[in-house]
Design a protein around this motif. Structure first.
Motif, PDB file in Angstrom:
ATOM      1  N   ALA A  18     -57.559  38.491 -49.553  1.00 25.99           N
ATOM      2  CA  ALA A  18     -58.882  38.081 -49.069  1.00 25.99           C
ATOM      3  C   ALA A  18     -58.805  37.524 -47.653  1.00 25.99           C
ATOM      4  CB  ALA A  18     -59.477  37.036 -50.006  1.00 25.99           C
ATOM      5  N   GLY A  20     -62.058  46.705 -52.520  1.00 25.36           N
ATOM      6  CA  GLY A  20     -62.013  45.286 -52.846  1.00 25.36           C
ATOM      7  C   GLY A  20     -61.172  44.991 -54.073  1.00 25.36           C
ATOM      8  N   CYS A  21     -61.038  45.964 -54.962  1.00 19.68           N
ATOM      9  CA  CYS A  21     -60.164  45.772 -56.130  1.00 19.68           C
ATOM     10  C   CYS A  21     -58.722  45.561 -55.684  1.00 19.68           C
ATOM     11  CB  CYS A  21     -60.256  46.979 -57.063  1.00 19.68           C
ATOM     12  SG  CYS A  21     -61.878  47.200 -57.826  1.00 19.68           S
ATOM     13  N   ARG A  39     -54.305  39.811 -53.538  1.00 19.03           N
ATOM     14  CA  ARG A  39     -54.649  38.522 -52.937  1.00 19.03           C
ATOM     15  C   ARG A  39     -54.676  38.622 -51.412  1.00 19.03           C
ATOM     16  NH1 ARG A  39     -51.605  36.959 -57.546  1.00 19.03           N
ATOM     17  NH2 ARG A  39     -52.776  35.526 -58.868  1.00 19.03           N
ATOM     18  N   LEU A  82     -65.112  41.551 -52.306  1.00 23.65           N
ATOM     19  CA  LEU A  82     -64.542  40.750 -53.393  1.00 23.65           C
ATOM     20  C   LEU A  82     -65.500  40.487 -54.552  1.00 23.65           C
ATOM     21  CD1 LEU A  82     -62.457  38.099 -51.412  1.00 23.65           C
ATOM     22  CD2 LEU A  82     -61.622  40.060 -52.706  1.00 23.65           C
ATOM     23  N   ALA A 140     -66.973  48.356 -59.544  1.00 25.68           N
ATOM     24  CA  ALA A 140     -67.161  47.578 -58.318  1.00 25.68           C
ATOM     25  C   ALA A 140     -68.071  48.318 -57.339  1.00 25.68           C
ATOM     26  CB  ALA A 140     -65.814  47.277 -57.673  1.00 25.68           C
ATOM     27  N   ALA A 172     -65.919  43.441 -56.924  1.00 26.98           N
ATOM     28  CA  ALA A 172     -64.656  43.639 -57.638  1.00 26.98           C
ATOM     29  C   ALA A 172     -64.470  42.583 -58.719  1.00 26.98           C
ATOM     30  CB  ALA A 172     -63.484  43.604 -56.651  1.00 26.98           C
ATOM     31  N   ALA A 173     -64.787  41.324 -58.399  1.00 27.83           N
ATOM     32  CA  ALA A 173     -64.680  40.247 -59.391  1.00 27.83           C
ATOM     33  C   ALA A 173     -65.664  40.451 -60.537  1.00 27.83           C
ATOM     34  CB  ALA A 173     -64.928  38.899 -58.713  1.00 27.83           C
ATOM     35  N   ARG A 212     -64.351  43.217 -62.793  1.00 31.88           N
ATOM     36  CA  ARG A 212     -63.139  42.799 -63.497  1.00 31.88           C
ATOM     37  C   ARG A 212     -63.466  42.126 -64.825  1.00 31.88           C
ATOM     38  NH1 ARG A 212     -58.216  39.826 -60.311  1.00 31.88           N
ATOM     39  NH2 ARG A 212     -56.589  40.131 -61.896  1.00 31.88           N
ATOM     40  N   SER A 266     -58.368  42.194 -54.113  1.00 34.93           N
ATOM     41  CA  SER A 266     -58.297  41.158 -55.151  1.00 34.93           C
ATOM     42  C   SER A 266     -56.938  41.158 -55.833  1.00 34.93           C
ATOM     43  CB  SER A 266     -59.407  41.393 -56.179  1.00 34.93           C
ATOM     44  OG  SER A 266     -59.299  40.484 -57.252  1.00 34.93           O
ATOM     45  N   TRP A 267     -56.458  42.337 -56.234  1.00 34.09           N
ATOM     46  CA  TRP A 267     -55.180  42.424 -56.932  1.00 34.09           C
ATOM     47  C   TRP A 267     -54.031  41.916 -56.073  1.00 34.09           C
ATOM     48  CZ3 TRP A 267     -56.566  48.118 -58.346  1.00 34.09           C
ATOM     49  CH2 TRP A 267     -57.458  48.114 -59.441  1.00 34.09           C
ATOM     50  N   THR A 297     -66.080  40.487 -46.212  1.00 32.52           N
ATOM     51  CA  THR A 297     -65.092  40.238 -47.268  1.00 32.52           C
ATOM     52  C   THR A 297     -65.782  39.945 -48.593  1.00 32.52           C
ATOM     53  OG1 THR A 297     -63.623  39.303 -45.592  1.00 32.52           O
ATOM     54  CG2 THR A 297     -63.037  38.931 -47.889  1.00 32.52           C
TER      55      THR A 297
END
Length: 267
Positions: free
Chosen positions: A33, A24-25, A31, A197, A217, A200-201, A204, A28-29, A193
């Protein structure tokens, strides 16, 4: 003493969380999703495909999601369609086609379990799929970590250094597709998803390095599984959505803690 079904649910959820968090990192990095949602919707078509060939649903999901990943990589590379348009077409058409095929074949499918997961019904075979797939994905992520990270930061610079950025993007798509296939029975195709995410968020917010974010994460995802299963048993709520709510609770607590720390430092 924990019941067998609860132990299997916990083991299955942990197996998914430990690989979905690090992956998921990258989602996210980069984009990606919406790409994850597309793969998740395509999993429904995979279930129908598996039943039509008398294969286990998991095999059908893996096959279809891998094909979708390859098609999307080709479509976005050709630039015939915009990336968002290609993903939107593939996501909704594959979901609709899968539901129609299931209805036409007269197959009795637990639609709610498919969409939102049924982690409490995991079998030993499901656990073997989940942990075997998780071990494979974590091994590939570890092996390809540095080139994947370099291609994520700057694809042009990575190409100049001889890193095959296009091939790595396809590999990442395949890894996301496999996680979707593995996680379908844990949180369902509509929430997978989120399990990639949200942890990971959360990580972060405090991680200092990409490696720390990936490890954090995975740990946040594991914590969410524990919280979600506890909440599901305590309040009789659906287990899959409860796991995602657990991840959301951790995210909110971390965000509040970070906010309070900033206020305390400023005062």
């Amino acid at each position: 003493m924990l019941d067998d079904f609860l132990i299997r649910a916990l083991l299955g959820g942990l197996g998914i969380a430990l690989v979905a968090g690090p992956l998921g990192c990258f989602v996210s990095w980069r984009r990606m999703a919406y790409f994850g949602d597309t793969m998740a919707h395509g999993a429904v078509l995979g279930v129908a495909f598996g039943f039509s060939l008398s294969l286990p649903p998991m095999v059908g999901v893996v096959m279809v999601t891998l094909v979708l990943a390859g098609l999307l990589a080709r479509m976005t590379r050709s630039r015939a369609l915009g990336a968002d348009t290609a993903l939107g077409v593939m996501a909704h058409s594959s979901l609709a086609l899968g539901l129609v095929l299931v209805a036409l074949m007269g197959i009795r499918v637990d639609l709610m379990g498919m969409l939102f997961g049924d982690v409490l019904a995991l079998s030993r075979t499901d656990l073997a799929w989940i942990w075997g797939g998780a071990a494979l994905e974590l091994g590939l992520l570890t092996l390809l970590w540095r080139p994947l990270l370099a291609a994520t930061v700057d694809e042009d610079l990575a190409r100049a250094e001889g890193i095959p950025a296009d091939k790595l993007r396809l590999v990442l798509m395949v890894l996301v597709a496999l996680v979707v296939a593995l996680a379908m029975k844990v949180v369902g195709v509509l929430l997978v998803t989120a399990l990639m995410l949200i942890p990971a968020a959360t990580a972060r917010a405090w991680a200092r390095t990409p490696e720390a974010m990936a490890i954090g994460a995975g740990l946040v995802g594991a914590l969410a599984v524990g919280l979600g299963l506890f909440g599901s048993l305590e309040w009789d709520t659906p287990a899959g959505p409860s796991i995602v709510v657990g991840a959301l609770m951790v995210f909110i607590l971390v965000a509040l803690g970070r906010r309070m720390r900033h206020i305390w430092r400023a005062s």
